[in-house]
Design a protein around this motif. Structure first.
Motif, mmCIF file in Angstrom:
data_model
loop_
_atom_site.group_PDB
_atom_site.id
_atom_site.type_symbol
_atom_site.label_atom_id
_atom_site.label_comp_id
_atom_site.label_asym_id
_atom_site.label_seq_id
_atom_site.Cartn_x
_atom_site.Cartn_y
_atom_site.Cartn_z
ATOM 1 N N ILE A 291 0.856 -1.195 0.000
ATOM 2 C CA ILE A 291 0.000 0.000 0.000
ATOM 3 C C ILE A 291 0.889 1.240 0.000
ATOM 4 C CG2 ILE A 291 -1.752 1.273 1.281
ATOM 5 C CD1 ILE A 291 -2.765 -1.422 2.317
ATOM 6 N N ASP A 292 1.836 1.287 0.911
ATOM 7 C CA ASP A 292 2.926 2.259 0.875
ATOM 8 C C ASP A 292 4.130 1.582 1.510
ATOM 9 O OD1 ASP A 292 2.853 2.652 3.756
ATOM 10 O OD2 ASP A 292 1.119 3.933 3.447
ATOM 11 N N THR A 293 5.241 2.267 1.624
ATOM 12 C CA THR A 293 6.456 1.604 2.103
ATOM 13 C C THR A 293 6.427 1.271 3.587
ATOM 14 O OG1 THR A 293 7.496 3.774 2.395
ATOM 15 C CG2 THR A 293 7.880 2.629 0.311
ATOM 16 N N GLY A 294 5.354 1.628 4.271
ATOM 17 C CA GLY A 294 5.209 1.249 5.674
ATOM 18 C C GLY A 294 3.968 0.437 5.945
ATOM 19 N N THR A 295 3.196 0.101 4.894
ATOM 20 C CA THR A 295 1.929 -0.602 5.076
ATOM 21 C C THR A 295 1.789 -1.687 4.018
ATOM 22 O OG1 THR A 295 0.977 1.504 5.785
ATOM 23 C CG2 THR A 295 -0.543 -0.320 5.405
ATOM 24 N N LEU A 296 1.492 -2.917 4.471
ATOM 25 C CA LEU A 296 1.322 -4.056 3.583
ATOM 26 C C LEU A 296 -0.082 -4.625 3.743
ATOM 27 C CD1 LEU A 296 4.702 -5.900 4.344
ATOM 28 C CD2 LEU A 296 4.269 -4.146 2.619
ATOM 29 N N SER A 297 -0.498 -5.388 2.747
ATOM 30 C CA SER A 297 -1.806 -6.044 2.788
ATOM 31 C C SER A 297 -1.630 -7.519 2.496
ATOM 32 C CB SER A 297 -2.762 -5.411 1.764
ATOM 33 O OG SER A 297 -3.997 -6.107 1.741
ATOM 34 N N PHE A 298 -2.062 -8.368 3.442
ATOM 35 C CA PHE A 298 -2.007 -9.816 3.289
ATOM 36 C C PHE A 298 -3.421 -10.333 3.054
ATOM 37 C CE2 PHE A 298 1.799 -8.795 5.576
ATOM 38 C CZ PHE A 298 2.746 -9.714 5.163
ATOM 39 N N ARG A 299 -3.773 -10.552 1.766
ATOM 40 C CA ARG A 299 -5.088 -11.094 1.413
ATOM 41 C C ARG A 299 -6.209 -10.318 2.086
ATOM 42 N NH1 ARG A 299 -4.383 -15.897 -1.162
ATOM 43 N NH2 ARG A 299 -6.550 -16.493 -0.844
ATOM 44 N N GLY A 300 -6.141 -9.000 2.013
ATOM 45 C CA GLY A 300 -7.178 -8.132 2.543
ATOM 46 C C GLY A 300 -6.919 -7.628 3.945
ATOM 47 N N ARG A 301 -5.930 -8.187 4.655
ATOM 48 C CA ARG A 301 -5.628 -7.743 6.002
ATOM 49 C C ARG A 301 -4.466 -6.751 5.976
ATOM 50 N NH1 ARG A 301 -4.062 -11.350 11.329
ATOM 51 N NH2 ARG A 301 -3.637 -9.586 12.698
ATOM 52 N N THR A 302 -4.655 -5.588 6.524
ATOM 53 C CA THR A 302 -3.661 -4.521 6.485
ATOM 54 C C THR A 302 -2.717 -4.630 7.680
ATOM 55 O OG1 THR A 302 -5.213 -3.063 5.351
ATOM 56 C CG2 THR A 302 -3.310 -2.040 6.407
ATOM 57 N N VAL A 303 -1.418 -4.492 7.393
ATOM 58 C CA VAL A 303 -0.381 -4.569 8.424
ATOM 59 C C VAL A 303 0.503 -3.331 8.314
ATOM 60 C CG1 VAL A 303 1.694 -5.783 9.166
ATOM 61 C CG2 VAL A 303 -0.350 -7.082 8.548
ATOM 62 N N ARG A 304 0.703 -2.665 9.454
ATOM 63 C CA ARG A 304 1.598 -1.507 9.502
ATOM 64 C C ARG A 304 2.926 -1.927 10.110
ATOM 65 N NH1 ARG A 304 3.017 2.172 13.434
ATOM 66 N NH2 ARG A 304 3.731 4.204 12.669
ATOM 67 N N LEU B 209 6.194 -1.633 12.160
ATOM 68 C CA LEU B 209 6.579 -0.899 13.357
ATOM 69 C C LEU B 209 7.662 0.124 13.033
ATOM 70 C CD1 LEU B 209 6.514 -0.622 16.492
ATOM 71 C CD2 LEU B 209 8.391 -2.280 16.536
ATOM 72 N N GLY B 210 7.435 1.383 13.450
ATOM 73 C CA GLY B 210 8.460 2.406 13.366
ATOM 74 C C GLY B 210 8.674 3.005 11.994
ATOM 75 N N VAL B 211 7.743 2.804 11.031
ATOM 76 C CA VAL B 211 7.932 3.269 9.662
ATOM 77 C C VAL B 211 6.754 4.146 9.253
ATOM 78 C CG1 VAL B 211 8.240 2.603 7.248
ATOM 79 C CG2 VAL B 211 9.249 1.209 9.070
ATOM 80 N N ASP B 212 7.033 5.352 8.804
ATOM 81 C CA ASP B 212 6.032 6.211 8.175
ATOM 82 C C ASP B 212 6.179 6.048 6.666
ATOM 83 O OD1 ASP B 212 4.962 7.155 10.503
ATOM 84 O OD2 ASP B 212 6.256 8.926 10.605
ATOM 85 N N GLY B 213 5.233 5.379 6.046
ATOM 86 C CA GLY B 213 5.366 4.960 4.661
ATOM 87 C C GLY B 213 5.293 6.086 3.652
ATOM 88 N N GLU B 214 5.875 5.817 2.489
ATOM 89 C CA GLU B 214 5.853 6.723 1.340
ATOM 90 C C GLU B 214 5.143 6.017 0.188
ATOM 91 O OE1 GLU B 214 7.307 9.850 0.805
ATOM 92 O OE2 GLU B 214 7.838 10.032 2.926
ATOM 93 N N ARG B 215 4.442 6.783 -0.623
ATOM 94 C CA ARG B 215 3.793 6.241 -1.809
ATOM 95 C C ARG B 215 4.603 6.580 -3.058
ATOM 96 N NH1 ARG B 215 -1.518 4.515 -1.017
ATOM 97 N NH2 ARG B 215 -2.356 4.995 1.062
ATOM 98 N N GLY B 216 4.027 6.356 -4.217
ATOM 99 C CA GLY B 216 4.667 6.730 -5.466
ATOM 100 C C GLY B 216 5.781 5.785 -5.869
ATOM 101 N N ALA B 217 6.874 6.370 -6.382
ATOM 102 C CA ALA B 217 7.964 5.580 -6.937
ATOM 103 C C ALA B 217 8.608 4.671 -5.892
ATOM 104 C CB ALA B 217 9.020 6.500 -7.549
ATOM 105 N N LEU B 218 8.740 5.158 -4.648
ATOM 106 C CA LEU B 218 9.352 4.329 -3.604
ATOM 107 C C LEU B 218 8.502 3.109 -3.301
ATOM 108 C CD1 LEU B 218 10.624 7.149 -1.199
ATOM 109 C CD2 LEU B 218 12.003 5.699 -2.694
ATOM 110 N N ALA B 219 7.184 3.270 -3.287
ATOM 111 C CA ALA B 219 6.288 2.133 -3.056
ATOM 112 C C ALA B 219 6.381 1.133 -4.200
ATOM 113 C CB ALA B 219 4.856 2.615 -2.866
ATOM 114 N N ARG B 220 6.502 1.644 -5.418
ATOM 115 C CA ARG B 220 6.626 0.733 -6.557
ATOM 116 C C ARG B 220 7.942 -0.033 -6.506
ATOM 117 N NH1 ARG B 220 4.257 5.252 -9.146
ATOM 118 N NH2 ARG B 220 6.296 5.994 -9.881
ATOM 119 N N GLN B 221 9.014 0.613 -6.060
ATOM 120 C CA GLN B 221 10.294 -0.094 -5.909
ATOM 121 C C GLN B 221 10.187 -1.202 -4.866
ATOM 122 O OE1 GLN B 221 13.521 2.673 -5.212
ATOM 123 N NE2 GLN B 221 12.752 4.091 -6.748
#
Length: 830
Positions: A727-740, A742-754
């Motif tokens: 979802i962003d570099t600090g947030t993942l989704s496991f089959r619909g379940r969102t996981v944040r 620890l200790g990361v403020d995520g970024e979107r855009g090119a960094l998330a795609r990487q």
């Protein structure tokens, strides 16, 4: 029932096969005659029915015809002249009359009623077509067991230098399962999920066929198959995988044949020994060893349920690729076993609560495939023994991951602006072991290995051989030559700067990569001597004896050039590079152990020391200044070819030699990228972090003794694992379940795609944070790992996100490292 030993040849196999063939032929002829008889009888009955229907219609229409005839006889009939006259009716014997309408036969009535003909054709033609297709399918019926599933190349299990398994290749065959070896819950699981009526039908299940047809019709697509286990078995062993009506008819014929000659237990065993279970595993024993590191006989109930659930979609549900999907499917299998009475609900609940631990890694990290291609070929050359084997390689997974990351980050950040699309890297230790290899930007886009297969002009990188030869012939780094215009034959070398510096010592000329000095040296000492030095250091590519060779006009590979520089560091000519430590089979003794290195011809001590001094001058004050690292002795050499088509840097440290190449596959020019630009920066990015990793790495098992890899600790109960979406570099989704994280403020855009590209098809394991937070406490976040490394730390170190205020100290330190290196998002804030 006792089964023969599958490993022991049976002399009666040939006689049994011929006897079975004769029986199959006799049964085929009998069935063919019966089908012909049924077809002829059916057509004859149909014709009789049509004749009877015509006669009945004639009898039913008799009174109507008589009435019409009487009415017509009482009316005047107009003649052609327009006058009416009496109708002449002649009496006939038997009461008939001339001039009356004759009774129509059934064939005549069919001719006068085209709709009846069309209706009969609609009914008859499909029946005739189906009968013909059945006869054709039977006439072309293949023999039982005529298809042997292709096993492909032998299975390779690949270990890193510390014993960690990180990849598998080829087709795992395992051993044939016998009735004595098959656990009861395994048979129950397969029957429950694949064919509940297996023990009651005769090869084809009409009820299952009707049920599947109804459900597929209601759902508007293919949701459920109707093949029984027997049908699947004959398809695997006797038929192709084409999806046609002819194959389904043949499948039914052969299923009846198998049911009449084999017991249900033998059919089930044959199916389990043949079916594909994903990840290159053919047969239940191979699958058990592939996923759980043990034979099928030792499978637990939850493991058996997971394997039984793979048969329907093995490639999609392979636990190494989609552990979450495989676990969900296993839960469905357990529920089905409860419904069929195979186990109780309490046993199913207990099985669901048990932790399933994989003994093999997730999907092979894509970047390691370049190295795998190389060692797979080496393994075949070193030991071509058939059967599954395990390779202990020289690859350091920590350094490999780091190498992939630094090449990708630099190209993502600067590649488009500098018109550089590809890169490669080779990392060797002092003994010649290949500890990391990057063959390109993306293996899935291109499997061409630019580290070993690509041949490109080396540019000034080739000057190593010119200067080393000169030092061996008595010159020193203090020897002075004049930088001036020269001509050797028709060739006039030019400096990259376009200027001439006059008298300069050789150390400075090498550090500043002055072309005219290198050309003068090669001309003075002889190009043949330079070529001989290159050969001694391991260069095998074609080296034409021309003056321009001094400036790197020959095409060479990155691996052989890195090997040459490593030979100078090791003081051996040549240094033997290798990627395989040992090869083990199923037996106790290794199939191959790398022998002790043969004594190599040492480099003369004085010339080697002068060459290392000149290499260090390149980094200290020459064209490689971008590779300088504080508190680390670094030497190296840059190389840039004409029109900036290739940029090289080979760096030398006390422990490692790192070769880097940057360019384009189509040989197009870059935007003024030289060896001291991107290649030197990539070297520095790599070595700064590699030193830290090597200093803190744990004790490794002995590769020389080919010790087996230590078993990995199982993941703690309740851990969340699978291949996530980003979802962003600090947030993942496991089959619909969102996981944040620890200790990361995520970024979107090119960094998330990487990050998404880095995590592609790789399993991530997330567990509760050490602070005791619960899974539901989203603000606390979870700690996640990939290949044993902390994912949050990797992201922050690469500059893929900012550390949050509640981040632990280790994550804050990772962010600080990214800031100091200007990595990722911190590059934008300079």
């Amino acid at each position: 029932m006792t089964d023969p030993d599958p490993e022991r040849p049976n002399p009666s196999d040939g006689q049994d096969a011929r006897k079975a063939a004769r029986e199959a032929g006799q049964a085929a002829r009998t069935l063919f005659r019966q089908l012909v008889f049924l077809l002829v009888t059916g057509l004859r009955s149909l014709m009789r029915g049509l004749v009877g229907a015509g006669r009945a219609m004639g009898r039913a229409s008799g009174p109507v015809v008589s009435g019409l005839r009487s009415r017509l006889s009482s009316r005047p009939i107009a003649t052609h002249g327009g006058r009416a006259g009496p109708t002449t009716v002649n009496a006939l014997p038997g009461g008939g009359q001339t001039g009356s309408s004759p009774r129509l036969g059934w064939s005549a009535r069919l001719r006068t009623r085209p709709y009846l003909v069309a209706g009969l054709a609609i009914i008859a033609l499909p029946l005739v077509f189906l009968a013909g297709l059945v006869l054709y399918s039977f006439a072309t019926l293949p023999p039982l067991g005529g298809v042997v599933p292709e096993g492909g190349q032998r299975a390779l299990t690949v270990e890193a230098d510390d014993g960690r398994v990180f990849a598998t290749r080829g087709a795992f065959q395992g051993q044939k399962l016998t009735a004595a070896d098959m656990p009861a819950h395994l048979a129950q699981a397969v029957v429950a999920i694949e064919d509940r009526r297996f023990y009651s039908h005769w090869g084809v299940d009409p009820r299952g066929l009707v049920r599947a047809l109804w459900r597929n019709t209601v759902s508007g697509g293919v949701r459920e198959g109707a093949s029984t286990i027997t049908q699947q078995y004959v398809r695997l062993t006797s038929l192709t995988q084409e999806k046609t009506l002819r194959r389904k008819i043949q499948e039914a014929f052969l299923a009846f044949r198998v049911e009449s000659t084999m017991s249900k237990e033998d059919i089930l065993l044959g199916y389990l020994n043949t079916a594909y279970f994903g990840a290159g595993a053919y047969g239940i024993d191979a699958a058990s060893r592939r996923y759980f590191g043990k034979g099928a006989k030792a499978l637990t109930l939850p493991e058996a349920a997971m394997l039984a659930g793979l048969v329907r979609a093995p490639s999609q549900l392979a636990p190494t690729r989609n552990f979450g999907g495989a676990k969900e499917r296993a839960d469905i299998v357990l529920q089905t076993m409860v419904e069929t009475g195979a186990i109780s609900a309490a046993e199913a609940d207990t099985a669901r609560a048990q932790t399933i631990t994989l003994r093999t890694p997730p999907e092979t990290p894509p970047g390691t495939n370049y190295f795998l291609d190389m060692v797979a070929a080496d393994a075949k050359r070193l030991s071509d023994t058939p059967g599954d084997v395990t390779l202990r390689t020289t690859l350091n997974l920590d350094l490999q991951s780091l190498a992939e990351g630094v090449v990708a980050r630099r190209l993502d950040a600067e590649g488009a602006k500098k018109k550089a699309s590809q890169g490669a890297m080779v990392v060797l230790n002092k003994e010649g072991a290949i500890v990391a290899m990057v063959g390109g930007r993306d293996y899935e886009d291109s499997q061409f290995n630019r580290a070993t297969q690509a041949k490109r002009q080396a540019g000034s990188l080739f000057k190593l051989f010119v200067y080393l030869t000169a030092y061996e012939k008595g010159l020193t780094p203090e020897t002075v030559l004049v930088d001036r215009p020269i001509q050797i034959g028709d060739w006039e070398p030019q400096n990259a700067s376009g200027r001439f510096r006059g008298a300069v010592p050789l150390r400075t000329a090498f550090a500043q990569s002055i072309n005219t000095i290198a050309a003068q040296l090669a001309d003075e000492i002889g190009m043949a001597s330079v070529i001989q030095t290159a050969r001694k250091l391991g260069v095998t590519s074609d080296l034409p004896d021309v003056p321009s060779l001094a400036l790197g006009s020959a095409e060479v590979s990155l691996l052989e050039m890195t090997r040459a520089y490593a030979s100078v560091l090791a003081g051996a000519q040549p240094l033997d590079t290798y990627g395989v430590h040992a090869i083990r089979g199923t037996g106790p003794d290794p199939l191959y152990l790398r022998p002790d290195a043969k004594p190599a011809t040492p480099l003369p001590g004085d010339s080697r020391a002068m060459m290392l001094d000149s290499l260090q001058a390149v980094v200290d004050s020459g064209t490689g200044r971008a590779a300088r690292i504080a508190n680390l002795a670094v030497g190296g050499k840059t190389g840039t070819t004409q029109d900036y088509r290739d940029a090289w840097f080979v760096g030398v440290t006390p422990d490692l030699v790192v070769g880097v190449w940057i360019g384009n596959d189509d040989n197009s020019s870059m935007n003024k990228v030289g060896g001291g630009d991107l290649p030197a920066a990539i070297f520095k990015d790599f070595m700064q972090r590699a030193n830290t990793q090597m200093a803190s790495r744990r004790k490794r098992p002995s590769a020389a003794r080919a010790e087996p890899a230590p078993a990995k600790d199982p993941i703690v109960a309740g851990a969340l694992r699978g291949v996530p979406e980003v979802i962003d570099t600090g947030t993942l989704s496991f089959r619909g379940r969102t996981v944040r994280l620890l200790g990361v403020d995520g970024e979107r855009g090119a960094l998330a795609r990487q990050l998404a590209r880095y995590l592609r098809r790789r399993e991530v394991v997330c567990a509760q944070a050490a602070n005791g937070g619960t899974e539901d406490a989203a603000p606390q976040g979870l700690r996640c790992q990939i290949d044993g490394d902390d994912l949050a730390s990797l992201i922050l170190t690469a500059g893929g996100a900012r550390a949050s205020e509640d981040a632990p100290s280790d994550l804050l330190a990772a962010e600080e490292q990214a800031r100091s290196e200007r990595a990722g998002l911190w590059r934008r804030e300079r």
